[in-house]
Design a protein around this motif. Structure first.
Motif, PDB file in Angstrom:
ATOM      1  N   LYS A  44       0.823  -1.217   0.000  1.00  0.00           N
ATOM      2  CA  LYS A  44       0.000   0.000   0.000  1.00  0.00           C
ATOM      3  C   LYS A  44       0.855   1.265   0.000  1.00  0.00           C
ATOM      4  O   LYS A  44       0.422   2.317  -0.472  1.00  0.00           O
ATOM      5  N   LYS A  45       2.016   1.215   0.578  1.00  0.00           N
ATOM      6  CA  LYS A  45       2.874   2.404   0.646  1.00  0.00           C
ATOM      7  C   LYS A  45       4.297   2.021   0.251  1.00  0.00           C
ATOM      8  O   LYS A  45       4.808   0.993   0.699  1.00  0.00           O
ATOM      9  N   LEU A  84       8.099   3.418   0.347  1.00  0.00           N
ATOM     10  CA  LEU A  84       9.000   4.397   0.953  1.00  0.00           C
ATOM     11  C   LEU A  84      10.334   4.378   0.198  1.00  0.00           C
ATOM     12  O   LEU A  84      10.986   3.326   0.145  1.00  0.00           O
ATOM     13  N   GLN A  98       3.029  -4.677   3.791  1.00  0.00           N
ATOM     14  CA  GLN A  98       2.274  -3.525   3.303  1.00  0.00           C
ATOM     15  C   GLN A  98       3.157  -2.339   2.936  1.00  0.00           C
ATOM     16  O   GLN A  98       2.750  -1.468   2.189  1.00  0.00           O
ATOM     17  N   VAL A  99       4.343  -2.306   3.480  1.00  0.00           N
ATOM     18  CA  VAL A  99       5.260  -1.186   3.237  1.00  0.00           C
ATOM     19  C   VAL A  99       6.583  -1.739   2.748  1.00  0.00           C
ATOM     20  O   VAL A  99       7.131  -2.679   3.338  1.00  0.00           O
ATOM     21  N   SER A 104       1.481   0.238  -5.892  1.00  0.00           N
ATOM     22  CA  SER A 104       1.361   0.984  -4.639  1.00  0.00           C
ATOM     23  C   SER A 104       0.595   2.281  -4.859  1.00  0.00           C
ATOM     24  O   SER A 104       0.670   2.906  -5.910  1.00  0.00           O
ATOM     25  N   ARG A 105      -0.193   2.681  -3.821  1.00  0.00           N
ATOM     26  CA  ARG A 105      -1.028   3.878  -3.952  1.00  0.00           C
ATOM     27  C   ARG A 105      -0.339   5.123  -3.419  1.00  0.00           C
ATOM     28  O   ARG A 105      -0.810   6.229  -3.623  1.00  0.00           O
ATOM     29  N   MET A 106       0.760   4.967  -2.709  1.00  0.00           N
ATOM     30  CA  MET A 106       1.437   6.127  -2.135  1.00  0.00           C
ATOM     31  C   MET A 106       2.944   5.917  -2.209  1.00  0.00           C
ATOM     32  O   MET A 106       3.438   4.825  -1.945  1.00  0.00           O
ATOM     33  N   ILE A 107       3.648   6.966  -2.607  1.00  0.00           N
ATOM     34  CA  ILE A 107       5.112   6.944  -2.595  1.00  0.00           C
ATOM     35  C   ILE A 107       5.583   8.016  -1.625  1.00  0.00           C
ATOM     36  O   ILE A 107       5.134   9.162  -1.697  1.00  0.00           O
ATOM     37  N   ALA A 108       6.442   7.671  -0.724  1.00  0.00           N
ATOM     38  CA  ALA A 108       6.976   8.633   0.249  1.00  0.00           C
ATOM     39  C   ALA A 108       8.491   8.612   0.181  1.00  0.00           C
ATOM     40  O   ALA A 108       9.110   7.575  -0.057  1.00  0.00           O
ATOM     41  N   GLU A 131       5.666  13.292   1.355  1.00  0.00           N
ATOM     42  CA  GLU A 131       4.856  12.295   0.685  1.00  0.00           C
ATOM     43  C   GLU A 131       4.255  12.817  -0.610  1.00  0.00           C
ATOM     44  O   GLU A 131       3.943  13.994  -0.729  1.00  0.00           O
ATOM     45  N   GLN A 178       1.094  11.693  -3.056  1.00  0.00           N
ATOM     46  CA  GLN A 178      -0.043  10.781  -3.244  1.00  0.00           C
ATOM     47  C   GLN A 178      -0.094  10.334  -4.698  1.00  0.00           C
ATOM     48  O   GLN A 178       0.016  11.132  -5.608  1.00  0.00           O
TER      49      GLN A 178
END
Length: 922
Positions: free
Chosen positions: A851-852, A854, A876-877, A906-910, A919, A921
């Protein structure tokens, strides 16, 4: 007690009284032979002044002093009568007077061409020297025996005091003022003394005088020509110090005679164009072409003002028949910054030639007076002069002493008596010389070059001159120095002064002078006409940055065979025979051996693998900085020290392979600015055959050297075509050691990258197999924060594999040096492996469940992995290690060619940076 000879007086009083004793009137009684022990017991430093005044009272009224003093003075009188009066001046006093001239004569030397400057000192010593020349004729005509502290009259043994004083005054108080008695080596002091008192008289013959006049005509005519053609242009001309040209010519000539083959030079903007034309013999048409505003700059350069540019030329020295390569390094407006860069380049030239003494390569630094006194990097550079690993066998410093700094007078820009006083800290002799006395200038220049050749130490020429115009040609100096510039406006140029002198001596006539000037004027006119045909910046000013061909853009392989790595590891993990090592070091070596048995490497071992493998390939490696031999964090230990034998040490990486290249590792002085400049200069020589690294004690301290970073490393190739593969190792990361031991200011280096943040490559461009290589070729430098020892290994080796050398700014680890998770398998360093821009996270079994994402690098990766495990978010990460991340990372991460394409769900890249993340989105 002016009657008592030297061995009766304390040393600290004798030098202050030496000249005074000779200046007593003829009615004074002659000096005594040694007094008795009883008399000597009364003489000490605390009572000297009291005795002197008491003796005066005694001569007027013996009963006016106390009985013990009266007894002492009566004994002195009896000894005087017993020995009788002498007909010559006491030899001890003569010796002391000569010493006073040698030590302090420079204080009343006639150095200022304008006669404007105040005496550098109003000390009693100077007044005593002045009074010595005004003594009664009956004293001056007395015969003196020449003592052993001078070469004046040494052959005949005696002179009249008058003749001795005239010679001393001419040698030490004339147009040359010499500071040399502070030197601690008696041989050096005696050598200078001999040169000044004997050799100078035979230096200039008639042919030499004509040559000097010709060499003054060249800069004078060029300055006049430039004023005529480009009157509104800033040129920072040499007017007022034209003698710099014959000064440099003599230095070049003498260096050539002593066997020097290359001279590396650095100087500020004032007089630079004249030096390029007349000393380095840059084609005049190319120089004049730089004044054309329409001159095209090659696409790969941004260019710079003409008085910052460097130049290299092989020049034939007429008097020796030898060629000598003259290298003028480019310099920024930041005064004195080029100093340590010149020394580093000189040291590299010497290293690659095997010139361990500086016989073949030497350096010249030209300074301004205010900058030499005021800029701290001057002191840093001077301190390098005698340090192993940094010494270049002596540098010849020439200070163009305008007696003003921009608009600031000497009493405002320095506290010291001379602008050159900083050079006394390294026991360098200083030759102050009036720049309007061309013969004195050439003599001092020859003397300085001979000093350097004989003693391999620094020497300073203080060329006391003036600035005919303001700071530049469009500046008005009378706003701030009205009195000085009234004198300047009436002062004849040095060429005219010397021409008139030679006409009076019947060495030349008016026709000879006119022909000399006409010849140079014609050369200028022809060069001007030819310069109009030049439309593009001459290649001689930027040839190092020639574009890489399409067929030569690939990065060579960086993997190394396992046998080589194991041999290096063995050398670094087994205690050498005959060395008594510290018990803790033995434990470190044992840990290394254990890692090797498991085919793993920590950070220190990975670095050693890179260095050692390059050495085997014939690439020299140099590592410099504070405490680098051991490593700030006690991790490297490339130099082993015997615990029982004083001074016994071993360089481990120099004993790994037969016929390997040399590894040099040096603890530096406590300096960033000067030492980083030195290493930058070192890296300019043969950047494809040597790896040069500078390590900061902590990355935070690199900002002390920010000038080198900004003016050379980030922009040097774009401005001047300089190519360097210098590596900066900057320990970085928050480890609880406070704000001054935490950050190398990574963001500053990223801000100085010349990539276009708005330019986002297309998918097709990203798919190009040469995309990464093209990006490396076009960038100004690389900024890396490696996450694994293997990537660090490949990054260091890649410096020699790049088609075009580029600086490497490396965020080096601290806690990772001992983190058991921060290790790499040797498999990651073998042939076929290479530097990874993105390191995939292999711990997630189902990429679609992520989901995320990093993106992180360095220490923060290990911190995030630990936190992910603590929070149970392993599936998840994901935390891929990003070592070199472009600004368009989101598209890169989803590129089909990217190692991270499995993360595209993945829905989010940080972006993880230290303890924070920004972050995006998706």
């Amino acid at each position: 007690m002016n009657r008592i000879v030297k061995k009766e007086l304390p040393t600290q009083l004798w030098s202050a009284w030496g000249a005074f004793r000779l200046t007593r009137s003829t009615h004074a009684k002659p000096s005594l032979r040694p007094v008795s022990d009883h008399a000597r017991s009364w003489l000490n430093g605390d009572s000297a002044a009291y005795f002197e005044s008491s003796y005066v009272d005694f001569t007027q009224n013996p009963r006016s002093v106390s009985a013990p003093l009266r007894q002492l003075f009566e004994e002195i009188e009896r000894e005087e009568v017993a020995h009788g009066a002498t007909t010559s001046v006491q030899s001890t006093n003569v010796k002391e007077l000569i010493s006073q001239y040698q030590a302090h004569g420079h204080r009343r030397a006639k150095l200022d061409p304008l006669g404007y400057a105040q005496s550098v000192s109003d000390s009693s010593t100077v007044k005593e020297l002045e009074s010595a020349t005004n003594m009664d004729a009956r004293i001056l005509d007395k015969t003196v025996h020449i003592p052993n502290n001078t070469y004046i009259g040494a052959k005949i043994g005696v002179l009249t005091l008058r003749e001795l004083l005239l010679r001393l005054d001419g040698i030490y108080c004339g147009p040359i003022g010499t500071e040399f008695t502070h030197l601690t080596n008696p041989e050096e002091v005696d050598w200078i003394k001999r040169q000044l008192e004997v050799e100078r008289h035979a230096f200039v013959d008639e042919n030499r005088k004509k040559w000097i006049l010709q060499r003054l005509a060249a800069p004078s005519t060029l300055e006049s020509f430039l004023e005529k053609k480009y009157s509104s242009e800033k040129r920072f001309g040499l007017e007022g110090c034209e003698a710099l040209i014959p000064c440099l010519d003599v230095i070049v000539e003498r260096c050539s005679q002593s066997g020097v083959q290359t001279l590396v030079m650095g100087m500020p903007h004032r007089g630079r164009l004249n030096v390029l034309a007349n000393t380095l013999e840059m084609p005049l048409k190319e120089l004049l072409a730089l004044f054309d505003a329409k001159l095209k700059i090659p696409e790969q350069l941004s260019g710079d003002v003409k008085y910052h540019l460097g130049f290299t030329n092989s020049k034939l020295v007429a008097n020796t028949g030898k060629k000598i390569e003259l290298v003028m390094l480019p310099n920024p407006s930041h005064l004195e910054t080029v100093n340590s860069v010149v020394l580093g380049r000189t040291c590299a030239e010497q290293f690659h030639l095997g010139d361990t003494r500086g016989d073949k390569v030497a350096s010249i630094l030209i300074h301004g007076d205010a900058a030499f006194a005021g800029q701290g990097v001057v002191s840093e550079t001077l301190q390098l002069s005698g340090v192993s690993g940094y010494s270049v066998g002596g540098t010849i410093h020439v200070v163009v002493n305008n007696q003003v700094g921009f608009t600031t007078n000497p009493d405002t820009y320095r506290s010291s008596a001379y602008c050159t006083d900083v050079a006394r800290t390294i026991n360098a002799p200083v030759f102050h010389v009036n720049a309007d006395d061309a013969e004195a200038v050439t003599f001092v220049s020859s003397l300085a070059a001979e000093w350097r050749a004989k003693f391999r130490k620094d020497v300073v020429i203080d060329l006391v001159c003036y600035r005919r115009r303001g700071h530049n040609e469009v500046d008005e100096p009378s706003f701030t120095q009205p009195a000085m510039y009234k004198l300047v406006s009436k002062h004849p140029r040095v060429f005219k002064q010397y021409a008139d002198k030679l006409i009076k001596e019947k060495v030349v006539d008016h026709n000879w002078i006119a022909e000399t000037q006409k010849s140079y004027q014609n050369s200028c006119e022809k060069a001007f006409a030819d310069s109009e045909k030049i439309t593009v910046l001459p290649p001689s000013l930027w040839e190092n940055s020639s574009a890489t061909s399409e067929s030569d853009r690939s990065v060579a392989a960086t993997g190394v065979d396992e046998a080589t790595l194991m041999q290096i590891g063995q050398a670094l993990s087994v205690p050498p025979d005959g060395m008594a090592l510290h018990r803790n070091l033995k434990r470190i070596l044992t840990q290394r051996k254990d890692m090797l048995s498991k085919r793993m490497a920590d950070w220190a071992l990975g670095e050693a693998f890179a260095f050692g493998s390059l050495l085997k390939e014939g690439v020299s490696v140099r590592l410099s900085g504070q405490d680098v031999e051991r490593g700030t964090f006690s991790h490297r230990h490339h130099i082993l020290h015997d615990q029982e034998v004083k001074g016994k040490r071993m360089s481990v990486l120099n004993r790994v392979f037969e016929n390997q290249a040399e590894y040099t590792v040096h603890n530096s002085i406590l300096s960033e600015y000067g030492v980083l400049g030195f290493e930058l200069g070192y890296s300019l020589r043969r950047p494809r055959r040597s790896l040069v690294c500078w390590e900061a004690q902590f990355g935070d301290f690199v900002n002390t050297a920010q000038c080198i970073v900004d003016q050379y490393l980030s922009s040097g190739e774009k401005k001047w075509g300089l190519q360097t593969g210098l590596v900066l190792l900057l320990p970085h990361g928050y480890e609880g050691e406070g704000p001054e031991h935490s950050s190398a200011r990574l963001e500053r280096f990223l801000q100085s990258c010349d990539d276009d943040e708005d330019a986002c490559p297309s998918a097709e461009e990203l798919a190009n197999p040469h995309f990464a290589q093209n990006q490396l070729r076009q960038c100004n430098w690389q900024v890396l924060n490696p996450t694994t020892p293997a990537n660090n290994f490949h990054a260091l080796r890649r410096q020699l594999a790049l088609p075009t050398p580029k600086p490497l700014i490396m965020m080096a680890p601290k806690s990772l040096l001992r983190n058991p998770n921060a290790r790499s398998s040797i498999d990651e360093m073998l042939p076929g492996k290479e530097f990874q821009r993105v390191i995939a996270d292999s711990s997630v079994q189902n990429p679609a469940s992520v989901k995320k994402l990093l993106l992180c690098s360095g220490k923060v990766y290990y911190d995030l992995v630990k936190r992910r495990q603590e929070d149970g978010l392993q599936q998840q990460v994901r935390e891929p290690g990003v070592t070199a991340l472009p600004t368009w990372s989101s598209r890169y991460c989803r590129s089909p060619s990217s190692a991270s394409n499995s993360w595209r769900h993945s829905r989010m890249i940080a972006f993880g940076r230290n303890e924070k993340s920004s972050e995006t989105q998706q």
